[in-house]
Enzyme design. Structure first.
Site, PDB file in Angstrom:
ATOM      1  N   SER A 177      16.227  55.945 -35.028  1.00  0.00           N
ATOM      2  CA  SER A 177      15.261  54.971 -34.510  1.00  0.00           C
ATOM      3  C   SER A 177      13.830  55.491 -34.610  1.00  0.00           C
ATOM      4  O   SER A 177      13.474  56.495 -33.989  1.00  0.00           O
ATOM      5  CB  SER A 177      15.561  54.637 -33.047  1.00  0.00           C
ATOM      6  OG  SER A 177      14.507  53.861 -32.521  1.00  0.00           O
ATOM      7  N   HIS A 213      16.629  52.652 -38.002  1.00  0.00           N
ATOM      8  CA  HIS A 213      16.653  51.631 -36.944  1.00  0.00           C
ATOM      9  C   HIS A 213      15.217  51.264 -36.589  1.00  0.00           C
ATOM     10  O   HIS A 213      14.417  52.123 -36.229  1.00  0.00           O
ATOM     11  CB  HIS A 213      17.395  52.201 -35.737  1.00  0.00           C
ATOM     12  CG  HIS A 213      17.630  51.236 -34.627  1.00  0.00           C
ATOM     13  ND1 HIS A 213      18.696  50.356 -34.617  1.00  0.00           N
ATOM     14  CD2 HIS A 213      16.942  51.008 -33.472  1.00  0.00           C
ATOM     15  CE1 HIS A 213      18.661  49.637 -33.507  1.00  0.00           C
ATOM     16  NE2 HIS A 213      17.602  50.006 -32.790  1.00  0.00           N
ATOM     17  N   ASP A 264      12.874  48.985 -34.234  1.00  0.00           N
ATOM     18  CA  ASP A 264      12.855  48.225 -32.995  1.00  0.00           C
ATOM     19  C   ASP A 264      11.662  47.281 -32.955  1.00  0.00           C
ATOM     20  O   ASP A 264      10.521  47.724 -32.826  1.00  0.00           O
ATOM     21  CB  ASP A 264      12.783  49.196 -31.804  1.00  0.00           C
ATOM     22  CG  ASP A 264      14.108  49.888 -31.569  1.00  0.00           C
ATOM     23  OD1 ASP A 264      15.127  49.189 -31.452  1.00  0.00           O
ATOM     24  OD2 ASP A 264      14.128  51.140 -31.526  1.00  0.00           O
ATOM     25  N   MET A 303       9.644  44.592 -30.921  1.00  0.00           N
ATOM     26  CA  MET A 303       9.445  44.152 -29.528  1.00  0.00           C
ATOM     27  C   MET A 303       8.209  43.278 -29.461  1.00  0.00           C
ATOM     28  O   MET A 303       7.200  43.585 -30.111  1.00  0.00           O
ATOM     29  CB  MET A 303       9.250  45.365 -28.618  1.00  0.00           C
ATOM     30  CG  MET A 303      10.369  46.376 -28.697  1.00  0.00           C
ATOM     31  SD  MET A 303      10.096  47.705 -27.516  1.00  0.00           S
ATOM     32  CE  MET A 303      11.386  48.853 -27.998  1.00  0.00           C
ATOM     33  N   HIS A 344      16.286  45.661 -35.230  1.00  0.00           N
ATOM     34  CA  HIS A 344      16.748  45.273 -33.893  1.00  0.00           C
ATOM     35  C   HIS A 344      15.653  44.435 -33.240  1.00  0.00           C
ATOM     36  O   HIS A 344      14.600  44.955 -32.878  1.00  0.00           O
ATOM     37  CB  HIS A 344      17.045  46.566 -33.095  1.00  0.00           C
ATOM     38  CG  HIS A 344      17.425  46.333 -31.679  1.00  0.00           C
ATOM     39  ND1 HIS A 344      17.426  47.347 -30.749  1.00  0.00           N
ATOM     40  CD2 HIS A 344      17.842  45.216 -31.018  1.00  0.00           C
ATOM     41  CE1 HIS A 344      17.808  46.867 -29.573  1.00  0.00           C
ATOM     42  NE2 HIS A 344      18.059  45.578 -29.714  1.00  0.00           N
ATOM     43  N   MET A 392      14.068  42.639 -30.396  1.00  0.00           N
ATOM     44  CA  MET A 392      13.975  42.440 -28.949  1.00  0.00           C
ATOM     45  C   MET A 392      12.814  41.490 -28.685  1.00  0.00           C
ATOM     46  O   MET A 392      11.729  41.897 -28.235  1.00  0.00           O
ATOM     47  CB  MET A 392      13.772  43.795 -28.255  1.00  0.00           C
ATOM     48  CG  MET A 392      15.033  44.629 -28.240  1.00  0.00           C
ATOM     49  SD  MET A 392      14.704  46.361 -27.950  1.00  0.00           S
ATOM     50  CE  MET A 392      14.244  46.868 -29.593  1.00  0.00           C
ATOM     51  N   MET A 397      23.745  47.579 -25.954  1.00  0.00           N
ATOM     52  CA  MET A 397      22.635  48.404 -25.459  1.00  0.00           C
ATOM     53  C   MET A 397      23.144  49.326 -24.353  1.00  0.00           C
ATOM     54  O   MET A 397      23.768  48.866 -23.394  1.00  0.00           O
ATOM     55  CB  MET A 397      21.502  47.528 -24.905  1.00  0.00           C
ATOM     56  CG  MET A 397      20.688  46.800 -25.963  1.00  0.00           C
ATOM     57  SD  MET A 397      19.957  47.879 -27.224  1.00  0.00           S
ATOM     58  CE  MET A 397      18.888  48.935 -26.225  1.00  0.00           C
ATOM     59  N   ASP A 451      22.979  51.964 -28.553  1.00  0.00           N
ATOM     60  CA  ASP A 451      21.551  52.237 -28.683  1.00  0.00           C
ATOM     61  C   ASP A 451      20.957  52.585 -27.329  1.00  0.00           C
ATOM     62  O   ASP A 451      20.957  51.752 -26.418  1.00  0.00           O
ATOM     63  CB  ASP A 451      20.898  50.969 -29.274  1.00  0.00           C
ATOM     64  CG  ASP A 451      19.407  51.103 -29.517  1.00  0.00           C
ATOM     65  OD1 ASP A 451      18.873  52.210 -29.375  1.00  0.00           O
ATOM     66  OD2 ASP A 451      18.779  50.078 -29.848  1.00  0.00           O
TER      67      ASP A 451
HETATM   68  C1  DX5 Z   1      15.183  50.853 -26.910  1.00  0.00           C
HETATM   69  C2  DX5 Z   1      15.426  50.826 -28.390  1.00  0.00           C
HETATM   70  C3  DX5 Z   1      16.081  52.034 -28.937  1.00  0.00           C
HETATM   71  C4  DX5 Z   1      15.353  53.331 -28.722  1.00  0.00           C
HETATM   72  C5  DX5 Z   1      16.379  54.380 -28.433  1.00  0.00           C
HETATM   73  O1  DX5 Z   1      14.868  49.575 -26.485  1.00  0.00           O
HETATM   74  O2  DX5 Z   1      16.235  49.711 -28.747  1.00  0.00           O
HETATM   75  O3  DX5 Z   1      16.389  51.858 -30.311  1.00  0.00           O
HETATM   76  O4  DX5 Z   1      14.609  53.751 -29.820  1.00  0.00           O
HETATM   77  O5  DX5 Z   1      15.724  55.538 -28.171  1.00  0.00           O
HETATM   78  P1  DX5 Z   1      16.425  56.853 -27.638  1.00  0.00           P
HETATM   79  O6  DX5 Z   1      17.444  57.262 -28.679  1.00  0.00           O
HETATM   80  O7  DX5 Z   1      15.298  57.802 -27.529  1.00  0.00           O
HETATM   81  O8  DX5 Z   1      17.058  56.531 -26.326  1.00  0.00           O
HETATM   82 ZN    ZN Z   2      17.050  49.575 -30.821  1.00  0.00          ZN
END
Ligand code: DX5
Ligand code: ZN
Length: 233
Positions: free
Chosen positions: A7, A32, A34, A36, A65, A67, A158, A192
């Site tokens: 990620s 990965h 993310d 947001m 991903h 969000m 999650m 994740d």
């Molecule tokens: C959180 C993200 C994750 C995040 C995980 O909302 O969806 O992908 O990067 O990070 P770690 O591995 O540091 O918990």
């Molecule tokens: Zn994620």
């Protein structure tokens, strides 16, 4: 086969391209990404232009991903930018209007999901040429996922509240992984949040096979060694 999805949330954003190339070189299977929107989750990251800019730095699978409150608004742009898989949250498809200021990732129940809209979105993603995935946040029961299983290539459970990297894994979320694995022996199940050397074994034992690691990979002293340990498990 177990797949590592590094990620980028935990990487050095000032050197994103290089960091993605490094993840590939060190043996990560997926990148990965993310996305947001500052509404579905209280944090904001990046859009399709960012994905397009870093796409040339690696050939491996780009695991996006989403969000966000309206994941289909920009889905096509993410596909054009080079996404290989797009995972959308079931909580983005609630029937009940969510009061202003309520995070979109709060618990949702089967009756509260607009499955017509959710399934149409997953089918549309497949038509666009990407692997469709569906995710649930920690407070959402695993039963919410069951009706979409025929339409997805991956389910993302999650293991922390979405929004930030570097949180602690919520152990109860692994019960959902165990149930899902019983329902779907061949499904790609991604987990994740909070996965590192000390929590990896239990996530694999629960039945997950696609493992997101942000902090556990990019902030490891030796990411190549972290990937080696992962693939040896
Ligand atoms: C959180 C993200 C994750 C995040 C995980 O909302 O969806 O992908 O990067 O990070 P770690 O591995 O540091 O918990
Ligand atoms: Zn994620």
């Amino acid at each position: 086969m177990n797949l590592l999805s590094a990620s980028v949330l935990a990487c050095d954003f000032s050197r994103l391209g290089e960091q993605i190339a490094m993840a590939e070189r060190c043996g990560s299977d997926y990148i990965h990404l993310d996305v947001m929107d500052g509404h579905f989750v209280p944090n904001l990251t990046f859009g399709p232009m960012f994905v397009e800019a870093v796409r040339p730095y690696a050939k491996i699978f780009f695991d996006v991903h989403m969000m966000v409150t309206d994941p289909m608004d920009l889905a096509e742009a993410f596909v054009k930018a080079g996404a290989d898989g797009i995972t959308i949250h079931a909580e983005s498809f609630r029937k009940t209007p969510v009061a202003a200021g309520t995070p979109g990732n709060v618990a949702s129940y089967v009756e509260d999901i607009d499955y017509d809209r959710l399934i149409a979105a997953l089918c549309r993603l497949r038509e666009m040429g990407v692997h469709p995935g569906c995710s649930i946040s920690p407070l959402t029961p695993v039963e919410v996922i069951r009706p979409v299983l025929p339409y997805v290539d991956m389910v993302l459970i999650m293991t922390v509240q979405p929004g930030y990297g570097g949180q602690k894994l919520i152990p109860e979320t692994l019960d959902k992984v165990r149930t899902l694995r019983e329902w779907a022996p061949d499904l790609n199940i991604e987990v994740d949040g909070g996965i590192n050397n000390s929590t990896l074994a239990e996530t694999l034992a629960a039945g997950a096979n696609v493992i997101v690691m942000g902090t556990g990979f990019f902030r490891a002293e030796d990411p190549a060694e972290a990937a080696r340990v992962f693939h040896a498990m």
